[in-house]
Design a protein around this motif. Structure first.
Motif, PDB file in Angstrom:
ATOM      1  N   UNK A 130      -5.900   9.183  -1.788  1.00 44.23           N
ATOM      2  CA  UNK A 130      -4.978   8.069  -2.003  1.00 44.23           C
ATOM      3  C   UNK A 130      -4.574   7.980  -3.480  1.00 44.23           C
ATOM      4  N   UNK A 131      -5.489   8.323  -4.363  1.00 51.29           N
ATOM      5  CA  UNK A 131      -5.133   8.340  -5.787  1.00 51.29           C
ATOM      6  C   UNK A 131      -4.668   9.717  -6.211  1.00 51.29           C
ATOM      7  N   UNK A 132      -5.104  10.692  -5.443  1.00 57.39           N
ATOM      8  CA  UNK A 132      -4.881  12.070  -5.868  1.00 57.39           C
ATOM      9  C   UNK A 132      -3.442  12.496  -5.650  1.00 57.39           C
ATOM     10  N   UNK A 133      -2.853  11.993  -4.592  1.00 53.32           N
ATOM     11  CA  UNK A 133      -1.486  12.388  -4.286  1.00 53.32           C
ATOM     12  C   UNK A 133      -0.640  11.139  -4.054  1.00 53.32           C
ATOM     13  N   UNK A 134      -0.386  10.448  -5.124  1.00 50.84           N
ATOM     14  CA  UNK A 134       0.221   9.129  -5.076  1.00 50.84           C
ATOM     15  C   UNK A 134       1.418   9.015  -4.147  1.00 50.84           C
ATOM     16  N   UNK A 135       2.477   9.725  -4.500  1.00 47.73           N
ATOM     17  CA  UNK A 135       3.743   9.537  -3.803  1.00 47.73           C
ATOM     18  C   UNK A 135       3.619   9.840  -2.312  1.00 47.73           C
ATOM     19  N   UNK A 136       3.082  11.005  -1.990  1.00 50.76           N
ATOM     20  CA  UNK A 136       2.980  11.379  -0.574  1.00 50.76           C
ATOM     21  C   UNK A 136       2.149  10.355   0.195  1.00 50.76           C
ATOM     22  N   UNK A 137       1.093   9.906  -0.432  1.00 44.03           N
ATOM     23  CA  UNK A 137       0.228   8.916   0.224  1.00 44.03           C
ATOM     24  C   UNK A 137       0.980   7.612   0.486  1.00 44.03           C
ATOM     25  N   UNK A 138       1.730   7.171  -0.488  1.00 44.16           N
ATOM     26  CA  UNK A 138       2.484   5.928  -0.323  1.00 44.16           C
ATOM     27  C   UNK A 138       3.525   6.059   0.779  1.00 44.16           C
ATOM     28  N   UNK A 139       4.166   7.210   0.832  1.00 44.20           N
ATOM     29  CA  UNK A 139       5.160   7.434   1.884  1.00 44.20           C
ATOM     30  C   UNK A 139       4.515   7.336   3.253  1.00 44.20           C
ATOM     31  N   UNK A 140       3.334   7.932   3.367  1.00 43.52           N
ATOM     32  CA  UNK A 140       2.639   7.899   4.652  1.00 43.52           C
ATOM     33  C   UNK A 140       2.249   6.470   5.024  1.00 43.52           C
TER      34      UNK A 140
END
Lengths: 204, 204
Positions: A130-140
């Motif tokens: 969740x912190x490691x891949x900010x943007x992709x995680x937020x999109x999901x």
DNA sequence: GCACAATGTAAACAATGTTAACACCTACGC
DNA sequence: GCGTAGGTGTTAACATTGTTTACATTGTGC
């Protein structure tokens, strides 16, 4: 990658930091992670090896910054794909299509740039994705929230949902990047995995 | 790891090949893949670096053999866990429990031996996992076939089923090995993923 | 018992990341 | 304008890698 915006003499490179990461990207993209070396990067940037240590602590930090950049690219790629989904009258259907577009983009990125995908997810710092891949995680997360809003997803498990979805698709993407799955099987596999995720997260 | 079954003088090691892989295993298990080096392995085996080249082409081949051994261990671990499931009158229920035991074992192995799990699935040869991880793959296929026999799984997608199941669980295992998922979330995530896989593969 | 194959050692090699000492250039205070 | 300080580059060295070559030792089959 060859010395952008250089003025006057050529003793100073001008923008070595970006040039180095760009060179690193090309190296990894073409010849894999093991080809990533200080001296090779220095050569491609037209500079001596020691110069890089003015901009990066060491090779590992340079690698980490490249990885972060690639994860950002991945996020933007997913965002772009999702945005191609035209909203329709059927909000539920639209939400599902957007969710699936994200998953497809994730795996497509791994197929199109396998080496970059691999380097993007090498981590030694034990950070949660969740912190490691900010943007992709937020999109999901955003997509799953939308699925909840239209009544498709079980609100009780919304919190754990992103992890489930990410894991499932991530496994396929990793194997695709490693070319451990025949190309002709990839699409079908993804469709069934997305189907399983949706069923696991739906009301029962 | 220190010289098993040595006789007479100590000029010859006696069983350097196994000793070297065992040393490599310990190195990776304790300090990670990057600590794997010819010289370190030689030291632990009480031998000069060059001696290893009588038994392995190069470091990469040694690493590959260690990886193969670990994949075998993983398979045996899964088999052992599955065999603990006692058959009951309800054949369908038993088949499901066995399937889930395999998935749990897979992720548990990644949690218990994260570094070994990581090295096990680094491959440069582009081989499909069906050949890459023989035992584990066969166990999975066998389990899914059994699920089909008891009428739980859709026979039409039996062929693609192993890939779906593997991918889904593999993603979680990779993230668990990287410590990218908090321990308290791992069990719940696995359960939902296994649930999703079963739903994706069931009759609709 | 002797030759030969198998297996070990020591010493060198090239290539790596990294550092230290020095050179150049730019920018800013006076 | 000028000089100087700090940022950015270079060169040369260093320790540490994987690997090879030449040689030493041991076990084995005739």
């Amino acid at each position: 990658m060859l010395t952008p915006t250089r003025k006057g003499s050529d003793y100073h490179h001008g923008d070595l930091r970006h040039s180095a990461i760009s060179a690193a990207r090309n190296l990894v993209n073409k010849d894999g992670i093991s080809s990533l070396g200080i001296r090779r990067i220095a050569d491609l940037s037209g500079v001596s090896p020691a110069a890089l240590y003015r901009h990066f602590e060491n090779l590992e930090q340079l690698r980490a910054e490249l990885a972060a950049q690639v994860r950002q690219e991945l996020g933007e790629f997913m965002q772009h794909r999702r945005n191609r989904i035209k909203p329709s009258a059927n909000r539920k259907r639209t939400a599902i299509l957007k969710f699936e577009a994200l998953g497809e983009a994730y795996v497509d990125f791994a197929r199109l740039h396998p080496r970059l995908f691999e380097i993007a997810f090498i981590q030694s710092n034990e950070k949660p994705i969740s912190e490691f891949s900010d943007l992709a995680w937020d999109l999901l997360k955003e997509s799953l929230t939308e699925l909840t809003a239209v009544g498709f997803l079980d609100r009780k498990i919304l919190e754990s949902a992103p992890m489930i979805a990410w894991s499932s698709v991530h496994g396929l993407a990793v194997l695709v990047a490693q070319k451990a799955i025949a190309v002709r099987d990839q699409d079908g596999a993804l469709r069934q995995i997305l189907d399983g995720v949706q069923r696991a997260l739906s009301y029962k």
